[in-house]
Enzyme design. Structure first.
Site, PDB file in Angstrom:
ATOM      1  N   LYS A   4       0.952  -1.083  -0.047  1.00  0.00           N
ATOM      2  CA  LYS A   4      -0.160   0.076   0.469  1.00  0.00           C
ATOM      3  C   LYS A   4       0.965   0.837  -0.153  1.00  0.00           C
ATOM      4  CE  LYS A   4      -4.334  -1.528   2.355  1.00  0.00           C
ATOM      5  NZ  LYS A   4      -4.702  -1.981   3.658  1.00  0.00           N
ATOM      6  N   PRO A  26      -8.473   5.993   4.483  1.00  0.00           N
ATOM      7  CA  PRO A  26      -9.328   5.561   5.128  1.00  0.00           C
ATOM      8  C   PRO A  26      -8.884   3.982   5.892  1.00  0.00           C
ATOM      9  CG  PRO A  26     -10.312   4.215   3.424  1.00  0.00           C
ATOM     10  CD  PRO A  26      -8.061   5.447   2.816  1.00  0.00           C
ATOM     11  N   ILE A  29     -12.483   0.336   7.966  1.00  0.00           N
ATOM     12  CA  ILE A  29     -13.361   0.463   6.994  1.00  0.00           C
ATOM     13  C   ILE A  29     -14.478  -0.561   8.038  1.00  0.00           C
ATOM     14  CG2 ILE A  29     -14.574   0.746   5.513  1.00  0.00           C
ATOM     15  CD1 ILE A  29     -11.776   1.484   4.070  1.00  0.00           C
TER      16      ILE A  29
END
Length: 193
Positions: A4, A26, A29
């Site tokens: 990521k 985010p 989640i």
């Protein structure tokens, strides 16, 4: 996390006068339709295989799925070459962290699963995670171990971020409060949605 981070670096490096890019981060989640995080926690708790890691007072950011989606739309609407958000990364969350273990235990109880009462220290969980990682790597097992060093840290350490930049640069606002999001999640998990 490594892939990521690499992808985010590539996206931000691609930002230019002809191509505007933005990265959103985010955190944790949750919401209806989640096939990973919450169902795995519930399944482990249901069979007595979930332990609180650490002292249980760690604060973490969570993000309701509709708010994560909304942030992407808001960022896309604001994005353009030279815009305030172009070439930047933003944390996205509910804007206020929760105490992880009380939050999880409340969720578990709402779906009819006994709250987690047994715990393990962060240090022990980290060592167990390292041992599992080594064993799985040595044995060539491709599935995820039940504990990793990363997971131990996520379950025991405080992890929360300031979303003020997202609010300022692309008017990030919540569509759903944390309490309403939990209600939606519980309804979906109980089959009432």
């Amino acid at each position: 996390p490594e892939t990521k981070a690499t992808a985010e670096q590539m996206i931000l490096a691609a930002n230019s006068a002809s191509l505007a890019t933005v990265a959103l981060r985010p955190h944790l989640i949750f919401g209806p339709g989640d096939p990973h995080l919450i169902p795995r926690v519930i399944a482990r708790a249901r069979v007595g295989r979930l332990r609180q890691v650490g002292d249980g007072r760690n604060l973490v950011d969570i993000t309701y799925i509709d708010n994560a989606a909304r942030a992407h739309v808001q960022a896309a609407d604001a994005l353009g070459p030279g815009s305030r958000c172009a070439g930047k990364a933003y944390f996205i969350s509910q804007g206020k962290p929760v105490e992880l273990w009380p939050w999880l235990n409340d969720l578990l109880e709402r779906v009819g699963v006994r709250a987690v009462t047994r715990s393990v220290s962060f240090e022990a969980a980290y060592r167990i995670g390292a041992a599992y990682e080594l064993a799985y790597r040595t044995l060539g097992l491709s599935r995820e171990p039940p504990m990793t060093r990363f997971l131990a840290a996520q379950l025991a350490k405080s992890t929360y971020f300031d979303v003020a930049a997202a609010r300022r640069d692309f008017a990030y606002t919540l569509r759903m409060s944390t309490d309403d999001g939990v209600q939606q999640l519980v309804a979906a998990l109980l089959g009432h949605s």
